[in-house]
Design an enzyme around this catalytic site. Sequence first.
Site, short mmCIF file in Angstrom:
data_model
loop_
_atom_site.label_atom_id
_atom_site.label_comp_id
_atom_site.label_asym_id
_atom_site.label_seq_id
_atom_site.Cartn_x
_atom_site.Cartn_y
_atom_site.Cartn_z
N CYS A 136 3.18 1.22 -4.79
CA CYS A 136 2.75 0.18 -3.85
C CYS A 136 3.90 -0.21 -2.93
O CYS A 136 3.73 -0.32 -1.71
CB CYS A 136 2.23 -1.04 -4.60
SG CYS A 136 0.82 -0.69 -5.67
N ALA A 137 5.07 -0.40 -3.49
CA ALA A 137 6.25 -0.74 -2.70
C ALA A 137 6.56 0.36 -1.70
O ALA A 137 6.90 0.09 -0.54
CB ALA A 137 7.44 -0.99 -3.63
#
Length: 166
Positions: A60-61
């Site tokens: 996600c990052a």
Amino acid sequence: MAIITLKGNKIQTSGNLVEIGKKAPNFKLTATDLSTKTLEDFKGHKIILNIFPSIDTGTCAASVRNFNKEAANLKNTKVLCISRDLPFAQARFCGAEGLENVINLSDFGTGDFGKDYGLEILEGPLTNLHSRAIIIVDENGKVIYTEQVPEITEEPDYAKALKAVE
């Protein structure tokens, strides 16, 4: 309902992505300054909805970092990074990373965005979070691109998404 996987294990979402050519459902999401943002707030711009389970995971990052880098070169386009993380966690992450080209929005309250967009995970360890997806909306609110990432631990196809906003 869509079937996706988490490390190879099948899990189900609450629905299917909005069809290409259809109007994107309106939403009410919370920005990092705790203001409420709706789809109308971005009218007149193309919008990349980068949707994921949690800012605090590597994949996600990586998607937020990647879209932040690309967003600086996109004309008339806003990148909205959407999860069920608290706005404080989203602000902390972007502040620590120096990310200024994306807009983080939270669906932490009712989760209506995830339900309305068919993204709510219904079972397994990520229940109630959003599946990983990209939805692109044109200047008039019409969906022009979607990608439901089939394996939640994998990144979306950035090249295809970015081509859709050219």
